[in-house]
Design an enzyme around this catalytic site. Structure first.
Site, PDB file in Angstrom:
ATOM      1  N   HIS A 129     -17.355 -12.395   9.246  1.00 20.48           N
ATOM      2  CA  HIS A 129     -17.343 -11.035   9.776  1.00 20.48           C
ATOM      3  C   HIS A 129     -16.184 -10.864  10.753  1.00 20.48           C
ATOM      4  O   HIS A 129     -15.991 -11.665  11.651  1.00 20.48           O
ATOM      5  CB  HIS A 129     -18.669 -10.749  10.492  1.00 20.48           C
ATOM      6  CG  HIS A 129     -18.735  -9.392  11.094  1.00 20.48           C
ATOM      7  ND1 HIS A 129     -19.289  -9.175  12.326  1.00 20.48           N
ATOM      8  CD2 HIS A 129     -18.316  -8.189  10.645  1.00 20.48           C
ATOM      9  CE1 HIS A 129     -19.212  -7.881  12.612  1.00 20.48           C
ATOM     10  NE2 HIS A 129     -18.626  -7.275  11.607  1.00 20.48           N
ATOM     11  N   ASP A 186       1.535  -6.003  -1.952  1.00 16.87           N
ATOM     12  CA  ASP A 186       2.226  -5.741  -3.220  1.00 16.87           C
ATOM     13  C   ASP A 186       3.201  -6.862  -3.568  1.00 16.87           C
ATOM     14  O   ASP A 186       3.386  -7.813  -2.806  1.00 16.87           O
ATOM     15  CB  ASP A 186       2.926  -4.378  -3.174  1.00 16.87           C
ATOM     16  CG  ASP A 186       4.000  -4.276  -2.095  1.00 16.87           C
ATOM     17  OD1 ASP A 186       4.727  -5.264  -1.843  1.00 16.87           O
ATOM     18  OD2 ASP A 186       4.141  -3.186  -1.512  1.00 16.87           O
ATOM     19  N   ARG A 244       5.762  -1.309   9.920  1.00 18.45           N
ATOM     20  CA  ARG A 244       6.076  -2.416   9.014  1.00 18.45           C
ATOM     21  C   ARG A 244       6.064  -3.795   9.680  1.00 18.45           C
ATOM     22  O   ARG A 244       5.378  -4.711   9.218  1.00 18.45           O
ATOM     23  CB  ARG A 244       7.432  -2.169   8.355  1.00 18.45           C
ATOM     24  CG  ARG A 244       7.883  -3.294   7.456  1.00 18.45           C
ATOM     25  CD  ARG A 244       9.261  -2.999   6.879  1.00 18.45           C
ATOM     26  NE  ARG A 244       9.825  -4.197   6.282  1.00 18.45           N
ATOM     27  CZ  ARG A 244      11.110  -4.454   6.240  1.00 18.45           C
ATOM     28  NH1 ARG A 244      11.992  -3.618   6.752  1.00 18.45           N
ATOM     29  NH2 ARG A 244      11.555  -5.548   5.678  1.00 18.45           N
ATOM     30  N   TYR A 269       5.101  -0.230  -0.376  1.00 14.80           N
ATOM     31  CA  TYR A 269       4.085   0.140   0.610  1.00 14.80           C
ATOM     32  C   TYR A 269       2.667  -0.017   0.080  1.00 14.80           C
ATOM     33  O   TYR A 269       1.736   0.610   0.579  1.00 14.80           O
ATOM     34  CB  TYR A 269       4.323   1.548   1.180  1.00 14.80           C
ATOM     35  CG  TYR A 269       5.651   1.646   1.881  1.00 14.80           C
ATOM     36  CD1 TYR A 269       5.814   1.090   3.142  1.00 14.80           C
ATOM     37  CD2 TYR A 269       6.739   2.235   1.268  1.00 14.80           C
ATOM     38  CE1 TYR A 269       7.040   1.145   3.780  1.00 14.80           C
ATOM     39  CE2 TYR A 269       7.972   2.294   1.891  1.00 14.80           C
ATOM     40  CZ  TYR A 269       8.112   1.746   3.150  1.00 14.80           C
ATOM     41  OH  TYR A 269       9.334   1.790   3.780  1.00 14.80           O
ATOM     42  N   GLY A 270       2.472  -0.893  -0.884  1.00 11.22           N
ATOM     43  CA  GLY A 270       1.133  -1.232  -1.348  1.00 11.22           C
ATOM     44  C   GLY A 270       0.600  -2.401  -0.550  1.00 11.22           C
ATOM     45  O   GLY A 270       0.278  -3.440  -1.108  1.00 11.22           O
TER      46      GLY A 270
END
Length: 151
Positions: A22, A30, A114, A136-137
């Site tokens: 947890h 990506d 980023r 940007y994945g």
């Protein structure tokens, strides 16, 4: 093979998801992401690759077994576009739909700059790199709990 388990969930990926606790983050990134470099700094030092899939397909499989943390305001974070942090690119919109479906409600995708994303991803439990080439994945998914009563 296992019953009722999405075939995208490889043994290595299932191990990562089960071993997380947890509050641990999973970096779901990506094909352009420096995954080897980031994974070397993670808690488990594990990199799981899912070539040939779209980001939304990988997210759907992962979210079929991974509970999201309901105790924080930002259980799912995304990498912001450089120079245009408010824009949510198509790949993120598609993953947003999978997140909302899995959660049963709309969850905000909190943006992270980023380089701050890279730094945060280094403290994740592990990295899952999808072969999706769309920029940007990149996401951080925080694991929640499954609370049930013992019988």
């Amino acid at each position: 093979m296992l019953k009722n388990i999405d075939p995208v969930l490889s043994p290595d990926l299932l191990w990562v998801l089960a071993a997380m606790g947890h509050g641990d983050d999973l970096a779901l990134v990506d094909g352009n992401h420096p995954a080897e470099t980031i994974a070397a700094h993670t808690i488990s030092k594990r990199l799981v690759r899912l070539p040939g899939l779209t980001m939304e397909r990988a997210a759907r499989a992962i979210l079929s077994v991974l509970p999201l943390d309901e105790f924080v305001d930002d259980p799912v974070r995304r990498m912001q576009m450089v120079g245009d942090p408010a824009t949510v690119p198509n790949v993120q919109q598609r993953v947003q739909a999978e997140i909302d479906l899995a959660a049963g409600r709309s969850l905000a995708l909190v943006g992270i700059e980023r380089f701050a994303f890279y730094a945060t991803a280094k403290s994740a439990f592990a990295v899952v790199q999808v072969g999706d080439p769309r920029a940007y994945g990149c996401f951080l998914l925080r694991k929640g709990v499954i609370a049930t009563e013992l019988r």
